[in-house]
Design an enzyme around this catalytic site. Structure first.
Site, short mmCIF file in Angstrom:
data_model
loop_
_atom_site.label_atom_id
_atom_site.label_comp_id
_atom_site.label_asym_id
_atom_site.label_seq_id
_atom_site.Cartn_x
_atom_site.Cartn_y
_atom_site.Cartn_z
N LYS A 214 0.93 -1.36 -0.21
CA LYS A 214 -0.13 -0.01 0.01
C LYS A 214 0.79 1.30 0.03
CE LYS A 214 -1.67 -1.78 3.82
NZ LYS A 214 -2.32 -2.00 4.97
N THR A 289 -7.18 9.42 8.99
CA THR A 289 -6.75 8.22 8.37
C THR A 289 -6.80 6.89 9.03
OG1 THR A 289 -4.63 8.57 8.21
CG2 THR A 289 -5.93 9.31 6.34
N GLY A 291 -6.99 3.87 11.11
CA GLY A 291 -7.71 2.32 10.74
C GLY A 291 -7.88 2.01 9.36
N THR A 292 -7.13 2.85 8.22
CA THR A 292 -7.23 2.43 6.82
C THR A 292 -6.92 1.09 6.48
OG1 THR A 292 -4.98 3.59 6.71
CG2 THR A 292 -7.07 4.93 6.03
N GLY A 293 -5.62 0.53 7.22
CA GLY A 293 -5.06 -0.75 6.93
C GLY A 293 -6.01 -1.81 7.33
N CYS A 294 -6.47 -1.62 8.45
CA CYS A 294 -7.84 -2.56 8.85
C CYS A 294 -8.79 -2.57 8.13
CB CYS A 294 -8.17 -2.22 10.60
SG CYS A 294 -6.76 -2.06 11.74
#
Length: 609
Positions: A214, A289, A291-294
């Site tokens: 990412k 942003t 919690g974007t990965g979760c």
């Protein structure tokens, strides 16, 4: 009284013997999230569960750690014991088996082993004929502050135990550097090719199906990993070689969720090549942003669990939908406490941009909202046409209704007389030679000019231009194998010939909308025997999702297995701009003229254009 009792028993027996498939088919897919708890509600399982719900799935949780945190920071972490983790996995496996699994924060090596052992028990308990359960691993290795989470033993356990179980691993640039033992910042400004090679190296080291790195942590300069002033991610996976897809599907017992093209079991078939694909969406200047990965990883898992019903056949499709969801969530996010706010959960992606958003990146004519889907570009492929191509709209001359597909000019003549508004001439083989084929197209076009019908030529773009057809319809293979090159698309655009594009998956829709076509087709909707298809039926419900992802005035055409009996489902889901393409439903009818009239009555009943 005896008659009453007998009737009661008869009704009870009938209920017991009645099929339950219609009820069970409405049960949502089950997605497990194995992750930590965020007391601030922005990341971990608190981000995963609403995401899973937005994608139409039921979320279950295995809590690996309890954290005391808010928008400012983390003050305490209490890890779950391996015994507690194992008990949670086993409890879910015995009653709520997963259709897909997301793994996030794991903590220690002991926790990793408990998770891996539990998943292996769950997989072993499943019937051998069931498809492989997709696993999406978000390797939470680095805190926002930059501190490492877990020691080298935990890192090795994640790589060696969880990697081989995973269909997709989703590190950001910083986590990718940790996985590869690189210096901090080594990838953040690296050229695209270096990031692609890093993703492939992680895939090899972890023995997983696919890896997406990412790019949200990139600087966003044109020369860096972002590649554009955009948020760009690179997906590296094993893709089937041309002509090998059907053989691999038979050999690998492909999952209905489409994961076999991205799992180690399938890549061992020897019919695959490494594929690198970049996905880009707008980069928003936002601090909110958390919690974007979760959110991205749980959206991928939910998409894979939905499978065909979400237009998701592999990890690329899952990532297209997940990235659209996260992009909308960032655009709609705002502060809740004193620190950065969490990604918003805005429902399944649609073209309607959240208030304050800058708009989507997926292309498509701007008619009240751009598609939120990312721009998808195969690494090393040709760049997007500059300036972007524009194809004439169908809207000014009336929307689609019935759209028969026929294989001869004689059929075009016949249906035009019967009142068809649109007809597609689809001649795949012309043993009589190119001159005969050209004469067929000319004859069909002449018949349409006499009656006011609109002729669409399948595949043969040069003949569509030469004979001034109304439009040209192309499939995905035509666009990827060079049958319809960029020069052909430009010739169609400059000649005013409209373009229709077939789609079956989310990534195909993203690619189609980037071309700014005149219409998009989705199929097969139902089981069809008119042509071979590598895809499972999509179902009428997916028409609604496609409709909401497309520019509002761009026609959507349903194709594949549609009949007079099931057509109302398509019209209800696809709204008034939905057309219906048919082959045997018209050409195979005993009374063709009467069948055409019956189709016309259907549109009058369901809603006039």
């Amino acid at each position: 009284m005896a008659k009453l009792v007998a009737a009661w028993w008869a009704a009870l027996l009938l209920a017991a013997l009645s099929p339950v498939s219609s009820l069970s088919s409405r049960k949502p897919p089950v997605v497990w999230t194995i992750a930590g708890s965020d007391s601030g509600g922005g990341a971990g399982i608190q981000a995963d569960l609403p995401t899973i719900r937005d994608f139409g799935c039921h979320g279950c949780s295995v809590v690996t750690a309890l954290t005391a945190q808010n928008s400012v920071g983390v003050t305490h972490v209490q890890a779950a014991t391996p015994e507690c983790i194992a008990a949670q996995v086993d409890a879910l496996a015995s009653d709520l088996p997963a259709d897909a699994i997301k793994i996030g924060m794991v903590g220690s090596a002991e926790a990793v082993h408990a998770i891996a052992d539990g998943l292996e028990r769950f997989f072993a308990s499943r019937a051998p004929n069931l498809p492989r359960v997709p696993v999406v691993l978000d390797p939470v290795l680095v805190a926002t502050s930059g501190a490492r989470l877990g020691d080298d033993t935990a890192l090795a356990a994640v790589r060696d135990r969880l990697g081989p179980l995973s269909s997709l691993v989703t590190p950001n640039l910083v986590e990718a550097e940790v996985l590869l033992g690189l210096e901090p910042g080594a990838l953040c400004l690296a050229p695209r090719q270096v990031v692609e090679e890093a993703a492939e190296e992680i895939r090899r080291l972890m023995r997983c199906g696919a890896v997406v790195i990412k790019g949200g942590h990139a600087e966003g300069s044109a020369g860096g990993a972002a590649g554009l002033l955009a948020a760009s991610d690179v997906l590296v996976s094993r893709a089937a070689l041309p002509g090998e897809l059907a053989r691999v599907k038979d050999a690998a017992a492909v999952s209905s969720a489409g994961t076999s093209l991205s799992t180690p079991a399938a890549s061992e078939q020897g019919a695959f090549a490494t594929r690198a694909v970049w996905l880009s969406t707008p980069r928003f200047a936002s601090a909110h942003t958390h919690g974007t990965g979760c959110t991205l990883s749980s959206a991928c898992a939910a998409s894979l669990a939905r499978g065909a019903s979400a237009g998701c056949d592999d990890v690329l499709d899952a990532l297209v939908l997940a990235k659209a969801y996260v992009t909308r969530g960032i655009a709609a996010a705002g502060p809740l406490g004193r620190g950065p706010g969490p990604v918003a959960h805005t429902g399944f992606p649609t073209r309607a941009a959240p208030e304050g958003a800058a708009g989507g990146a997926g292309g498509g004519r701007d008619q009240g909202g751009l598609s939120p889907l990312p721009v998808v570009q195969v690494a090393g492929g040709a760049p997007a046409a500059e300036p972007p191509l524009e194809f004439a709209s169908c809207a000014g001359a009336g929307h689609f209704a019935l759209y028969p597909i026929v294989d001869s000019a004689a059929w075009v003549e016949r249906l035009a007389i019967y009142g068809a508004r649109d007809v597609q001439l689809r001649i795949k083989k012309a043993p009589q030679g190119p001159e005969w084929l050209s004469a067929e197209v000319a004859r069909a076009q002449a018949a349409c000019e006499r009656t006011g019908c609109r002729l669409w030529v399948n595949d043969h773009w040069a003949l569509a231009v030469e004979h001034r057809a109304y439009g040209c319809h192309v499939g995905q293979t035509d666009l990827t194998d060079g049958s319809v090159p960029e020069d052909g698309l430009r010739a169609l655009s400059e000649a005013g010939v409209r373009l229709g594009v077939s789609t079956a998956t989310a990534s195909e829709l993203a690619g189609a909308l980037a071309l700014r076509p005149s219409y998009v087709a989705l199929g097969p909707i139902f089981t069809t025997y008119s042509k071979d298809s590598e895809y499972q039926p999509r179902g009428a419900e997916l028409l609604r999702a496609w409709r909401d992802l497309m520019p509002p005035q761009m026609p959507l055409v349903a194709i594949g297995g549609v009949t007079l009996e099931n057509a109302p489902d398509c019209l209800r889901e696809g709204d008034v701009t939905c057309g219906i393409a048919v082959i045997s439903a018209v050409t195979g009818a005993e009374d063709v003229q009467g069948t055409m009239a019956a189709w016309a009555e259907l549109w009058e009943k369901e809603g006039s254009f």
